[in-house]
Design a protein around this motif. Structure first.
Motif, PDB file in Angstrom:
ATOM      1  N   ILE A 123       0.838  -1.203   0.000  1.00  0.00           N
ATOM      2  CA  ILE A 123       0.000   0.000   0.000  1.00  0.00           C
ATOM      3  C   ILE A 123       0.869   1.247   0.000  1.00  0.00           C
ATOM      4  O   ILE A 123       0.617   2.190  -0.754  1.00  0.00           O
ATOM      5  N   LYS A 124       1.897   1.256   0.821  1.00  0.00           N
ATOM      6  CA  LYS A 124       2.790   2.417   0.878  1.00  0.00           C
ATOM      7  C   LYS A 124       3.444   2.660  -0.476  1.00  0.00           C
ATOM      8  O   LYS A 124       3.495   3.786  -0.958  1.00  0.00           O
ATOM      9  N   ARG A 125       3.927   1.592  -1.097  1.00  0.00           N
ATOM     10  CA  ARG A 125       4.589   1.721  -2.396  1.00  0.00           C
ATOM     11  C   ARG A 125       3.604   2.185  -3.464  1.00  0.00           C
ATOM     12  O   ARG A 125       3.928   3.014  -4.310  1.00  0.00           O
ATOM     13  N   SER A 126       2.382   1.663  -3.440  1.00  0.00           N
ATOM     14  CA  SER A 126       1.384   1.990  -4.456  1.00  0.00           C
ATOM     15  C   SER A 126       0.811   3.387  -4.292  1.00  0.00           C
ATOM     16  O   SER A 126       0.397   4.003  -5.271  1.00  0.00           O
ATOM     17  N   CYS A 127       0.753   3.878  -3.075  1.00  0.00           N
ATOM     18  CA  CYS A 127       0.095   5.162  -2.808  1.00  0.00           C
ATOM     19  C   CYS A 127       1.082   6.258  -2.440  1.00  0.00           C
ATOM     20  O   CYS A 127       0.673   7.338  -2.024  1.00  0.00           O
ATOM     21  N   GLU A 128       2.352   5.987  -2.584  1.00  0.00           N
ATOM     22  CA  GLU A 128       3.369   6.935  -2.154  1.00  0.00           C
ATOM     23  C   GLU A 128       3.208   8.312  -2.796  1.00  0.00           C
ATOM     24  O   GLU A 128       3.402   9.341  -2.155  1.00  0.00           O
ATOM     25  N   CYS A 129       2.830   8.343  -4.058  1.00  0.00           N
ATOM     26  CA  CYS A 129       2.722   9.627  -4.745  1.00  0.00           C
ATOM     27  C   CYS A 129       1.347  10.267  -4.570  1.00  0.00           C
ATOM     28  O   CYS A 129       1.148  11.417  -4.942  1.00  0.00           O
ATOM     29  N   GLU A 130       0.408   9.532  -4.001  1.00  0.00           N
ATOM     30  CA  GLU A 130      -0.941  10.054  -3.785  1.00  0.00           C
ATOM     31  C   GLU A 130      -1.008  10.838  -2.482  1.00  0.00           C
ATOM     32  O   GLU A 130      -0.392  10.466  -1.499  1.00  0.00           O
ATOM     33  N   GLN A 131      -1.754  11.916  -2.488  1.00  0.00           N
ATOM     34  CA  GLN A 131      -1.968  12.667  -1.265  1.00  0.00           C
ATOM     35  C   GLN A 131      -3.470  12.782  -1.030  1.00  0.00           C
ATOM     36  O   GLN A 131      -4.236  12.987  -1.974  1.00  0.00           O
TER      37      GLN A 131
END
Length: 99
Positions: free
Chosen positions: A68-76
């Motif tokens: 989840i962290k890797r997949s959503c890292e660029c999402e805010q």
């Protein structure tokens, strides 16, 4: 999942604390996030060291959190959502302090 308990860190009166599978799995995300105190961490770690099924679940949760962290890292999160969450956290803290 097994229903046994494992010895944990000794508690204040010197007796060994016991942690069962349901408690360990209930608190695994707190453990992963570093939100437990040293005594609670020791209890959960002792349980994971001795319980294969719980360790397997812990490994799955660790992998999921990493994915989840890797997949959503660029999402805010949208600002409105962030404000709502912060507001609810503040309300919870106020309620706990009054209790």
């Amino acid at each position: 999942m097994s229903e046994h308990t494992t010895a944990g860190a000794p508690n204040a009166d010197g007796a060994g604390a016991r942690t069962d599978c349901s408690e360990a799995l209930l608190r695994v995300y707190e453990y992963l996030d570093g939100e437990l105190g040293p005594d609670e961490c020791a209890k959960i770690q002792a349980h994971l060291d001795e319980c294969g099924p719980c360790l397997k679940e812990y490994d799955l949760d660790t992998t999921l959190k990493s994915l989840i962290k890797r997949s959503c890292e660029c999402e805010q999160a949208p600002e409105a959502l962030r404000m709502t969450i912060m507001s609810r956290i503040s309300m919870t803290v106020i309620q706990v302090d009054r209790g």
